[in-house]
Design an enzyme around this catalytic site. Structure first.
Site, mmCIF file in Angstrom:
data_model
loop_
_atom_site.group_PDB
_atom_site.id
_atom_site.type_symbol
_atom_site.label_atom_id
_atom_site.label_comp_id
_atom_site.label_asym_id
_atom_site.label_seq_id
_atom_site.Cartn_x
_atom_site.Cartn_y
_atom_site.Cartn_z
ATOM 1 N N GLY A 43 4.172 1.600 2.804
ATOM 2 C CA GLY A 43 4.063 0.319 3.488
ATOM 3 C C GLY A 43 2.706 -0.295 3.189
ATOM 4 N N GLN A 48 -4.523 -5.824 4.181
ATOM 5 C CA GLN A 48 -4.994 -4.753 3.300
ATOM 6 C C GLN A 48 -5.278 -5.252 1.888
ATOM 7 O OE1 GLN A 48 -1.650 -1.889 4.603
ATOM 8 N NE2 GLN A 48 -3.403 -0.574 4.156
ATOM 9 N N CYS A 86 -3.371 6.067 5.552
ATOM 10 C CA CYS A 86 -3.386 4.623 5.321
ATOM 11 C C CYS A 86 -4.156 4.333 4.040
ATOM 12 C CB CYS A 86 -4.047 3.928 6.509
ATOM 13 S SG CYS A 86 -4.144 2.147 6.355
ATOM 14 N N LEU A 87 -3.629 3.414 3.232
ATOM 15 C CA LEU A 87 -4.308 3.054 1.986
ATOM 16 C C LEU A 87 -5.714 2.512 2.259
ATOM 17 C CD1 LEU A 87 -1.371 1.141 0.211
ATOM 18 C CD2 LEU A 87 -1.907 3.576 0.147
ATOM 19 N N HIS A 128 3.238 1.122 12.180
ATOM 20 C CA HIS A 128 1.932 1.239 11.522
ATOM 21 C C HIS A 128 1.556 -0.092 10.858
ATOM 22 C CE1 HIS A 128 -1.048 3.575 8.889
ATOM 23 N NE2 HIS A 128 -0.993 2.398 8.308
ATOM 24 N N GLU A 129 2.512 -0.681 10.133
ATOM 25 C CA GLU A 129 2.234 -1.935 9.419
ATOM 26 C C GLU A 129 2.061 -3.096 10.392
ATOM 27 O OE1 GLU A 129 1.295 -1.560 6.515
ATOM 28 O OE2 GLU A 129 2.125 0.438 6.279
ATOM 29 N N HIS A 132 -1.354 -3.317 11.697
ATOM 30 C CA HIS A 132 -2.334 -3.928 10.787
ATOM 31 C C HIS A 132 -2.474 -5.430 11.051
ATOM 32 C CE1 HIS A 132 -3.780 -0.902 7.989
ATOM 33 N NE2 HIS A 132 -2.557 -0.450 7.742
#
Ligand code: NI
Length: 151
Positions: A43, A48, A86-87, A128-129, A132
């Site tokens: 995701g 991000q 997480c990225l 999670h997304e 963000h």
């Protein structure tokens, strides 16, 4: 963008009506999907990639799904604990409690209405997304998970 960059901590803006169907929005979603695939993520949210708009991509069995202006309308009170990364927080992993199932409404890049229910790992990705878009990172929720473990 990684932890410490202000764009990750701001509430992302709603995508305006005039942007639906635009090349700008389609290109943003494509770029995000490519970045996610390159990083082997499941995701990715627009902040991000440095864009403060309410857009995220979630990986599905049918390929990347772009959700614009998503709203989680229902969440189960039952939670599951699982490890997340997480990225934008490279090298860190931790256990987070997330609702086991949820209902979500959104628009597609073209502006079509989307609504579905999700559970398990997919529901976790969506939560999670969606976080963000509100400037929340999974590391903010670790303490909560620790509390759940003790309970
Ligand atoms: Ni993330």
């Amino acid at each position: 963008m990684t932890e410490g960059d202000p764009v990750l901590r701001r509430r992302a803006q709603e995508v305006e009506e005039k942007m639906f169907g635009s090349e700008e929005l389609a290109t943003l979603a494509e770029d995000m999907a490519e970045t996610m695939a390159a990083a082997k993520g499941v995701g990715i949210a627009a902040p991000q990639v440095g864009v403060g708009l309410r857009v995220f991509i979630a990986d599905t069995a049918d390929g990347p799904l772009a959700l614009v202006n998503p709203v989680i309308t229902k969440m189960s009170s039952k939670k599951d604990l699982d490890e997340e990364g997480c990225l934008s927080v490279p090298g860190k992993f931790g256990t987070v409690g997330r609702a086991r199932s949820l209902s979500i409404q959104a628009r597609s890049v073209a502006g079509e209405k989307i609504a579905f229910e999700a559970k398990g790992f997919f529901a976790r990705i969506l939560q999670h997304e969606n976080d963000h878009l509100d400037g929340i990172l999974f590391i903010d929720r670790l303490a909560e998970a620790e509390g759940d473990k003790k309970a």
